[in-house]
Design a protein around this motif. Structure first.
Motif, PDB file in Angstrom:
ATOM      1  N   LYS A  70       0.856  -1.182   0.000  1.00 45.47           N
ATOM      2  CA  LYS A  70       0.000   0.000   0.000  1.00 45.47           C
ATOM      3  C   LYS A  70       0.893   1.233   0.000  1.00 45.47           C
ATOM      4  O   LYS A  70       1.965   1.234   0.600  1.00 45.47           O
ATOM      5  N   VAL A  71       0.439   2.285  -0.679  1.00 42.97           N
ATOM      6  CA  VAL A  71       1.166   3.560  -0.713  1.00 42.97           C
ATOM      7  C   VAL A  71       0.371   4.586   0.090  1.00 42.97           C
ATOM      8  O   VAL A  71      -0.845   4.711  -0.076  1.00 42.97           O
ATOM      9  N   ILE A  72       1.066   5.321   0.973  1.00 41.29           N
ATOM     10  CA  ILE A  72       0.435   6.335   1.816  1.00 41.29           C
ATOM     11  C   ILE A  72       1.096   7.685   1.576  1.00 41.29           C
ATOM     12  O   ILE A  72       2.324   7.795   1.630  1.00 41.29           O
ATOM     13  N   ASN A  73       0.294   8.704   1.295  1.00 45.63           N
ATOM     14  CA  ASN A  73       0.816  10.066   1.211  1.00 45.63           C
ATOM     15  C   ASN A  73       0.787  10.693   2.608  1.00 45.63           C
ATOM     16  O   ASN A  73      -0.245  10.694   3.286  1.00 45.63           O
ATOM     17  N   LEU A  74       1.917  11.211   3.061  1.00 42.27           N
ATOM     18  CA  LEU A  74       2.065  11.676   4.437  1.00 42.27           C
ATOM     19  C   LEU A  74       1.735  13.148   4.633  1.00 42.27           C
ATOM     20  O   LEU A  74       1.819  13.650   5.760  1.00 42.27           O
ATOM     21  N   ASN A  75       1.333  13.838   3.585  1.00 45.52           N
ATOM     22  CA  ASN A  75       0.996  15.266   3.701  1.00 45.52           C
ATOM     23  C   ASN A  75      -0.431  15.466   4.198  1.00 45.52           C
ATOM     24  O   ASN A  75      -1.199  16.242   3.652  1.00 45.52           O
ATOM     25  N   LYS A  76      -0.785  14.764   5.285  1.00 43.55           N
ATOM     26  CA  LYS A  76      -2.145  14.847   5.824  1.00 43.55           C
ATOM     27  C   LYS A  76      -2.314  16.012   6.793  1.00 43.55           C
ATOM     28  O   LYS A  76      -3.396  16.240   7.326  1.00 43.55           O
ATOM     29  N   MET A  77      -1.203  16.728   7.049  1.00 41.61           N
ATOM     30  CA  MET A  77      -1.222  17.913   7.908  1.00 41.61           C
ATOM     31  C   MET A  77      -0.107  18.840   7.455  1.00 41.61           C
ATOM     32  O   MET A  77       0.707  18.472   6.598  1.00 41.61           O
ATOM     33  N   ASP A  78      -0.071  20.047   8.003  1.00 41.18           N
ATOM     34  CA  ASP A  78       1.033  20.948   7.715  1.00 41.18           C
ATOM     35  C   ASP A  78       2.308  20.355   8.297  1.00 41.18           C
ATOM     36  O   ASP A  78       2.361  19.975   9.468  1.00 41.18           O
ATOM     37  N   ILE A  79       3.348  20.257   7.482  1.00 46.42           N
ATOM     38  CA  ILE A  79       4.630  19.706   7.918  1.00 46.42           C
ATOM     39  C   ILE A  79       5.695  20.756   7.648  1.00 46.42           C
ATOM     40  O   ILE A  79       6.017  21.047   6.491  1.00 46.42           O
ATOM     41  N   GLY A  80       6.232  21.341   8.698  1.00 47.57           N
ATOM     42  CA  GLY A  80       7.151  22.449   8.517  1.00 47.57           C
ATOM     43  C   GLY A  80       6.436  23.589   7.812  1.00 47.57           C
ATOM     44  O   GLY A  80       5.354  24.022   8.215  1.00 47.57           O
ATOM     45  N   ASN A  89       5.346  23.280   4.789  1.00 50.46           N
ATOM     46  CA  ASN A  89       4.594  22.631   3.725  1.00 50.46           C
ATOM     47  C   ASN A  89       3.137  22.437   4.147  1.00 50.46           C
ATOM     48  O   ASN A  89       2.854  21.817   5.167  1.00 50.46           O
ATOM     49  N   LYS A  90       2.229  22.990   3.356  1.00 54.24           N
ATOM     50  CA  LYS A  90       0.814  22.929   3.678  1.00 54.24           C
ATOM     51  C   LYS A  90       0.232  21.537   3.408  1.00 54.24           C
ATOM     52  O   LYS A  90       0.705  20.801   2.545  1.00 54.24           O
ATOM     53  N   LYS A  91      -0.775  21.211   4.161  1.00 52.50           N
ATOM     54  CA  LYS A  91      -1.501  19.957   4.014  1.00 52.50           C
ATOM     55  C   LYS A  91      -2.036  19.799   2.588  1.00 52.50           C
ATOM     56  O   LYS A  91      -2.491  20.768   1.968  1.00 52.50           O
ATOM     57  N   ILE A  92      -1.969  18.582   2.064  1.00 50.67           N
ATOM     58  CA  ILE A  92      -2.571  18.262   0.767  1.00 50.67           C
ATOM     59  C   ILE A  92      -3.957  17.675   1.026  1.00 50.67           C
ATOM     60  O   ILE A  92      -4.144  16.884   1.948  1.00 50.67           O
ATOM     61  N   SER A  93      -4.916  18.067   0.226  1.00 50.66           N
ATOM     62  CA  SER A  93      -6.299  17.639   0.444  1.00 50.66           C
ATOM     63  C   SER A  93      -6.432  16.117   0.356  1.00 50.66           C
ATOM     64  O   SER A  93      -5.618  15.434  -0.280  1.00 50.66           O
ATOM     65  N   HIS A  94      -7.472  15.620   0.986  1.00 51.24           N
ATOM     66  CA  HIS A  94      -7.702  14.172   1.019  1.00 51.24           C
ATOM     67  C   HIS A  94      -7.793  13.583  -0.385  1.00 51.24           C
ATOM     68  O   HIS A  94      -7.163  12.560  -0.691  1.00 51.24           O
ATOM     69  N   SER A  95      -8.572  14.191  -1.242  1.00 51.24           N
ATOM     70  CA  SER A  95      -8.772  13.650  -2.597  1.00 51.24           C
ATOM     71  C   SER A  95      -7.466  13.651  -3.388  1.00 51.24           C
ATOM     72  O   SER A  95      -7.173  12.693  -4.120  1.00 51.24           O
ATOM     73  N   GLU A  96      -6.664  14.695  -3.227  1.00 50.33           N
ATOM     74  CA  GLU A  96      -5.396  14.764  -3.959  1.00 50.33           C
ATOM     75  C   GLU A  96      -4.415  13.728  -3.418  1.00 50.33           C
ATOM     76  O   GLU A  96      -3.668  13.107  -4.197  1.00 50.33           O
ATOM     77  N   ARG A  97      -4.413  13.524  -2.109  1.00 49.62           N
ATOM     78  CA  ARG A  97      -3.520  12.509  -1.529  1.00 49.62           C
ATOM     79  C   ARG A  97      -3.878  11.126  -2.057  1.00 49.62           C
ATOM     80  O   ARG A  97      -2.999  10.333  -2.396  1.00 49.62           O
ATOM     81  N   ARG A  98      -5.186  10.830  -2.100  1.00 52.48           N
ATOM     82  CA  ARG A  98      -5.612   9.516  -2.604  1.00 52.48           C
ATOM     83  C   ARG A  98      -5.192   9.337  -4.066  1.00 52.48           C
ATOM     84  O   ARG A  98      -4.804   8.236  -4.473  1.00 52.48           O
ATOM     85  N   GLN A  99      -5.278  10.385  -4.862  1.00 52.37           N
ATOM     86  CA  GLN A  99      -4.897  10.287  -6.262  1.00 52.37           C
ATOM     87  C   GLN A  99      -3.398  10.042  -6.402  1.00 52.37           C
ATOM     88  O   GLN A  99      -2.956   9.228  -7.228  1.00 52.37           O
ATOM     89  N   ILE A 100      -2.601  10.720  -5.589  1.00 55.36           N
ATOM     90  CA  ILE A 100      -1.146  10.518  -5.601  1.00 55.36           C
ATOM     91  C   ILE A 100      -0.816   9.077  -5.246  1.00 55.36           C
ATOM     92  O   ILE A 100       0.033   8.431  -5.880  1.00 55.36           O
ATOM     93  N   GLU A 101      -1.497   8.551  -4.245  1.00 55.13           N
ATOM     94  CA  GLU A 101      -1.259   7.173  -3.821  1.00 55.13           C
ATOM     95  C   GLU A 101      -1.623   6.184  -4.924  1.00 55.13           C
ATOM     96  O   GLU A 101      -0.857   5.243  -5.214  1.00 55.13           O
TER      97      GLU A 101
END
Length: 291
Positions: free
Chosen positions: A60-70, A72-84
């Motif tokens: 399984k692939v998980i995108n870790l940008n589920k919150m602001d990191i440093g 770097n702003k959070k990536i939306s849920h739908s965009e994260r799923r598409q990246i994965e």
């Protein structure tokens, strides 16, 4: 302080990059780890790398940008799923969303994409809260685990002793991480409680009865909790005696105290290499790394 012990530096950001691999389940403060396989300028490069992965295990692939990191702003849920999904389609293997055998992670940090093996932390220290014997004045399991990690950050076979171990809170945490530690306490009743706690979690540890003054073996690190002035009314002379013997039996010490003891440490030639404060209810504990 635990971070400095692990990595040699700390940061105010909610992430760090290091070439030192620490199991995130060791720390009560680390949520996850990404073992980077590739750093890329864009996702297309990640896709090309994924084409070369051939797995005989589910993944399984998980995108870790589920919150602001440093920064770097959070990536939306739908965009994260598409990246994965996009990355997963390039991997030669069997995807599995619920119980994959291999987890991959991808993250965008400061303009670069990182892809690699993902490990989620397991809060083992939380399970140790529910032990058969406990004292309200004892260290909580989260702080105890961090103290054990400060004493032995890289699990390189050093020998530890907790000569005033109480009910074994630190000993349990250290044993659960595979550290070579023994415990000791002057109270026979407390020793029994510590042994029961260790056995309750299926761990194998040695707890002996007696004062630190009777310890004859030498250890790499002594871990000593010194809140005695509040709860057992130990005199400054008794506290100093414990510190003096810690200097005798160990090269280094992690000492926990509720009042300043810098002068005592200097008198026995202990040098404070690092320090921090842990708060619990109405008082503060000072954690000192001494050599």
């Amino acid at each position: 302080m635990e971070m400095r012990s692990f990595f040699g530096f700390d940061t105010q950001a909610n992430f760090l990059i290091s070439d030192i691999a620490i199991d995130p389940s060791r720390s009560p403060f680390i949520e996850e780890r990404l073992e980077v396989l590739i750093q890329a300028d864009n996702l297309t490069e990640i896709h090309e790398f994924a084409k070369g992965l051939k797995l005989d295990k589910t993944y399984k692939v998980i995108n870790l940008n589920k919150m602001d990191i440093g920064h770097n702003k959070k990536i939306s849920h739908s965009e994260r799923r598409q990246i994965e999904r996009d990355i997963g389609l390039f991997i030669d293997g069997e995807p599995e969303l619920d119980h994959p055998e291999v987890l991959f992670g991808v993250i965008l940090l400061d303009g670069f994409w990182y892809f690699g093996k993902y490990v989620k932390s397991e809060s083992i220290w939380r399970k140790h809260v529910h032990k058969p014997n406990s004292y309200s004045t004892a260290l909580n399991t989260r702080v105890a685990r961090a103290i054990a990690n400060i004493a032995d950050p890289h699990l390189n076979g050093i020998r530890l002793i907790d000569p005033c171990c109480g009910i074994g809170t630190v000993v349990v945490e250290a044993l659960s991480m595979g550290m070579d530690i023994v415990g000791r306490d002057i109270s026979p009743f407390v020793c029994v409680g510590a042994r029961e706690n260790i056995a309750f979690f299926g761990l194998d540890g040695n707890i002996t009865k007696g004062p630190i003054a009777e310890v004859t073996e030498h250890y790499d690190v002594a871990i000593i909790d010194l809140p005695y002035n509040i709860y057992t009314h130990a005199s400054p002379e008794e506290q100093f005696d414990i510190i003096r013997h810690a200097r005798r039996i160990a090269d280094r010490a992690v000492i926990v105290t509720v009042e300043p003891i810098d002068a005592m440490l200097a008198d026995v030639a202990f040098i404070i290499r690092d320090r921090c404060v842990a708060k619990k209810q109405q008082f503060e504990r000072h954690i000192l790394l001494c050599e």
